[in-house]
Write a protein that holds these residues in place. Structure first.
Motif, short mmCIF file in Angstrom:
data_model
loop_
_atom_site.label_atom_id
_atom_site.label_comp_id
_atom_site.label_asym_id
_atom_site.label_seq_id
_atom_site.Cartn_x
_atom_site.Cartn_y
_atom_site.Cartn_z
N ALA A 116 0.82 -1.22 0.00
CA ALA A 116 0.00 0.00 0.00
C ALA A 116 0.86 1.27 0.00
CB ALA A 116 -0.94 0.01 1.20
N THR A 117 2.06 1.20 0.58
CA THR A 117 2.85 2.43 0.74
C THR A 117 4.31 2.09 1.03
OG1 THR A 117 2.88 4.57 1.89
CG2 THR A 117 2.25 2.65 3.21
N THR A 118 5.07 3.09 1.51
CA THR A 118 6.49 2.93 1.83
C THR A 118 6.71 1.72 2.76
OG1 THR A 118 6.65 5.35 1.84
CG2 THR A 118 8.51 4.14 2.79
N ASN A 119 7.63 0.85 2.38
CA ASN A 119 7.96 -0.33 3.19
C ASN A 119 6.74 -1.15 3.61
OD1 ASN A 119 10.65 0.31 3.00
ND2 ASN A 119 10.75 1.32 4.99
N ALA A 120 5.80 -1.27 2.70
CA ALA A 120 4.61 -2.09 2.99
C ALA A 120 4.64 -3.41 2.22
CB ALA A 120 3.33 -1.32 2.68
N ALA A 121 5.76 -3.73 1.61
CA ALA A 121 5.83 -4.96 0.80
C ALA A 121 5.56 -6.20 1.65
CB ALA A 121 7.19 -5.08 0.13
N ALA A 122 5.94 -6.14 2.94
CA ALA A 122 5.74 -7.30 3.81
C ALA A 122 4.39 -7.24 4.53
CB ALA A 122 6.87 -7.36 4.84
N GLY A 123 3.53 -6.33 4.12
CA GLY A 123 2.22 -6.18 4.77
C GLY A 123 1.30 -7.36 4.48
N VAL A 124 0.06 -7.19 4.89
CA VAL A 124 -0.90 -8.31 4.88
C VAL A 124 -1.55 -8.44 3.49
CG1 VAL A 124 -3.07 -9.12 5.90
CG2 VAL A 124 -1.29 -8.09 7.35
N THR A 125 -1.52 -9.65 2.95
CA THR A 125 -2.09 -9.86 1.61
C THR A 125 -3.59 -10.19 1.66
OG1 THR A 125 -1.56 -12.22 1.62
CG2 THR A 125 0.11 -10.74 0.70
N ASP A 126 -4.04 -10.72 2.83
CA ASP A 126 -5.43 -11.15 2.96
C ASP A 126 -5.76 -11.13 4.45
OD1 ASP A 126 -7.83 -12.45 3.07
OD2 ASP A 126 -7.20 -14.17 1.87
N LEU A 127 -6.81 -10.39 4.81
CA LEU A 127 -7.13 -10.27 6.25
C LEU A 127 -7.41 -11.62 6.89
CD1 LEU A 127 -9.33 -7.04 6.50
CD2 LEU A 127 -7.02 -7.41 7.35
N ALA A 128 -7.86 -12.59 6.08
CA ALA A 128 -8.15 -13.92 6.64
C ALA A 128 -6.90 -14.52 7.29
CB ALA A 128 -8.66 -14.85 5.53
N ARG A 129 -5.74 -14.14 6.77
CA ARG A 129 -4.49 -14.72 7.29
C ARG A 129 -4.14 -14.22 8.69
NH1 ARG A 129 -0.88 -16.89 2.87
NH2 ARG A 129 -2.13 -16.62 1.02
N ILE A 130 -4.69 -13.08 9.09
CA ILE A 130 -4.34 -12.57 10.42
C ILE A 130 -5.52 -12.67 11.39
CG2 ILE A 130 -2.43 -11.11 9.64
CD1 ILE A 130 -4.46 -8.70 10.00
N GLU A 131 -6.51 -13.47 11.05
CA GLU A 131 -7.67 -13.63 11.95
C GLU A 131 -7.26 -13.99 13.38
OE1 GLU A 131 -10.98 -13.27 12.45
OE2 GLU A 131 -10.79 -11.97 10.70
N PRO A 132 -6.34 -14.95 13.57
CA PRO A 132 -5.97 -15.29 14.96
C PRO A 132 -5.38 -14.09 15.72
CG PRO A 132 -5.17 -16.97 13.43
CD PRO A 132 -5.66 -15.82 12.59
N VAL A 133 -4.60 -13.26 15.05
CA VAL A 133 -4.03 -12.07 15.72
C VAL A 133 -5.14 -11.09 16.06
CG1 VAL A 133 -2.29 -10.26 15.59
CG2 VAL A 133 -2.03 -12.32 14.23
N LEU A 134 -6.05 -10.88 15.13
CA LEU A 134 -7.13 -9.93 15.38
C LEU A 134 -7.99 -10.40 16.55
CD1 LEU A 134 -8.17 -9.08 11.71
CD2 LEU A 134 -6.59 -7.85 13.20
N ALA A 135 -8.23 -11.70 16.61
CA ALA A 135 -9.03 -12.24 17.73
C ALA A 135 -8.30 -12.02 19.05
CB ALA A 135 -9.30 -13.73 17.50
N ALA A 136 -6.99 -12.23 19.05
CA ALA A 136 -6.20 -12.02 20.28
C ALA A 136 -6.23 -10.54 20.68
CB ALA A 136 -4.76 -12.49 20.06
N MET A 137 -6.08 -9.67 19.71
CA MET A 137 -6.08 -8.22 20.00
C MET A 137 -7.43 -7.79 20.56
SD MET A 137 -4.04 -6.91 16.64
CE MET A 137 -4.23 -5.17 17.02
N GLU A 138 -8.50 -8.32 20.00
CA GLU A 138 -9.84 -8.00 20.48
C GLU A 138 -9.97 -8.43 21.95
OE1 GLU A 138 -12.93 -9.95 18.27
OE2 GLU A 138 -14.49 -8.61 19.05
N ARG A 139 -9.45 -9.61 22.23
CA ARG A 139 -9.56 -10.16 23.59
C ARG A 139 -8.77 -9.33 24.60
NH1 ARG A 139 -6.11 -13.79 25.08
NH2 ARG A 139 -5.78 -14.63 22.99
N ILE A 140 -7.57 -8.87 24.22
CA ILE A 140 -6.71 -8.17 25.20
C ILE A 140 -6.87 -6.65 25.13
CG2 ILE A 140 -5.05 -10.07 25.22
CD1 ILE A 140 -3.19 -8.51 23.45
N GLY A 141 -7.71 -6.15 24.23
CA GLY A 141 -7.96 -4.71 24.18
C GLY A 141 -6.83 -3.92 23.53
N MET A 142 -6.17 -4.54 22.55
CA MET A 142 -5.03 -3.89 21.88
C MET A 142 -5.50 -3.25 20.58
SD MET A 142 -1.60 -5.85 20.71
CE MET A 142 -0.08 -5.00 20.35
#
Ligand code: DOR
Ligand code: ZN
Length: 357
Positions: A116-142
């Motif tokens: 998407a932008t500067t140094n974003a080549a290693a960013g997320v290609t599909d939100l489905a791939r980070i579902e476990p992280v998003l669930a953890a963040m939701e749980r811990i309030g991050m």
């Protein structure tokens, strides 16, 4: 006519604010970090520091080391606190994010859609791939901080933010109603409207440059790389919606400069980098907007109160003072061997931050 009405709405000459924070900044690394960190530390008590270094900050150890380099780049006696973020990738380990948050190293995670932008080549290609992280963040309030643009080549660059909201952000909020999300550096009336209807877990940062310029600035009298950033500035109607939002006093809009320095040589090039370096006069730049909108009484809330409330962090102690004193922004700034062009280069701003003490 009474004496009080002789000077209706006279502009105050001094503004005293609780010490503000910058909820989105790029401090870079190495020589550039040395050149730019003092400017942010001069104006802000804390800042959310973006992790899009090369390589990006994806581990607790890397963040701790980066935090130490930032502190080493600050002037003696500085009370500035960097708040570090983790860069989400397709393969990021949720356990590492949780540990970093628990240890107070990671304040939030940053989602860059890949490329998407500067140094974003290693960013997320599909939100489905980070579902476990998003669930953890939701749980811990991050909080999740989002660069909200799709990257599809067939979507017009001026539509990429609005399409991101429709295709990705709205479904994401539906899947994770308890996740705190900041839609960073919003640029459109559609984003303003979306944030307003979304409820208390969605907020947005607004940059000084998107309040001052529309897309014409990039083409005024020739190609003007100093006004190129991502998301790119949009039409005038969007700028006006952003000014109204920022100055409205609504708690889901707060200050995030997206100060993104690139050496002048990297901006003025056949493939110039995206990013506007606004840190040296960011507060002054925002103050100008609040004055022009007749909303100086809402400036402290935008700069110093809404951000901490959303992040669940304490307000800063102490105050700063801005004085109404016109000054011309330098055309160039020099740090070591690096030349940087600040936002508002050569222009007059009407507020100046008074030095402490
Ligand atoms: O203009 C921008 N510059 N937008 C971003 O999202 C990244 C930033 C940078 O790091 O240069
Ligand atoms: Zn940014």
């Amino acid at each position: 006519m009474g004496a009080a009405s002789l000077q209706p709405n006279a502009t105050p000459q001094r503004l005293r604010l609780r010490r503000p924070d910058d909820w989105h900044v790029h401090l870079r690394d190495g020589a550039l970090l040395q050149a730019v960190a003092p400017a942010t530390a001069r104006s802000f008590a804390r800042a959310i520091v973006m992790p899009n270094l090369s390589p990006p900050i994806t581990t607790v150890a890397a963040a701790e080391a980066y935090g130490a380099r930032i502190r080493a780049a600050l002037p003696d006696g500085s009370r500035f606190t960097p708040l570090l973020t983790a860069y989400l990738t397709d393969t990021i380990d949720p356990a590492e994010i949780e540990r970093g948050h628990a240890e107070g190293v990671f304040t939030a995670c940053k989602l860059y859609p890949a490329h998407a932008t500067t140094n974003a080549a290693a960013g997320v290609t599909d939100l489905a791939r980070i579902e476990p992280v998003l669930a953890a963040m939701e749980r811990i309030g991050m909080p999740l901080l989002i660069h909200g643009e799709v990257t599809d080549a067939e979507i017009d660059i001026f539509d990429r933010e609005a399409v991101f909201i429709e295709r990705h952000l709205a479904p994401l909020l539906g899947r994770h109603p308890g996740l705190k999300v900041v839609l960073e550096h919003i640029t459109t009336a559609e984003s303003v409207a979306f944030v307003r209807q979304a409820g208390p877990n969605l907020a947005a940062t607004i940059t000084p440059h998107h309040l001052h310029i529309n897309r014409n600035a990039m083409f005024q009298g020739g190609l003007r790389p100093d006004f190129y950033c991502l998301p790119v500035a949009k039409r005038e109607r969007h700028r006006l919606a952003l000014r109204q939002a920022a100055t409205s006093g609504e708690p889901w809009f707060f200050l995030g400069t997206d100060s993104a320095p690139h050496p002048r040589s990297a901006k003025e090039s056949a493939c110039g980098c995206a990013g506007i370096y606004n840190a040296p006069f960011a507060l002054e730049s925002y103050a100008e907007v609040f004055e022009q909108e007749g909303a100086l009484d809402h400036f402290e809330a935008f700069a110093s109160l809404h951000g901490p409330a959303f992040y669940g962090l304490p307000l800063n102690d102490g105050h700063i003072t801005l004085v109404r004193e016109p000054h011309t922004v330098p055309a160039r700034l020099h740090g070591g061997d690096t030349t940087l062009v600040p936002f508002h280069a050569g222009q007059v701003l009407h507020w100046r931050l008074a030095e402490e003490g």
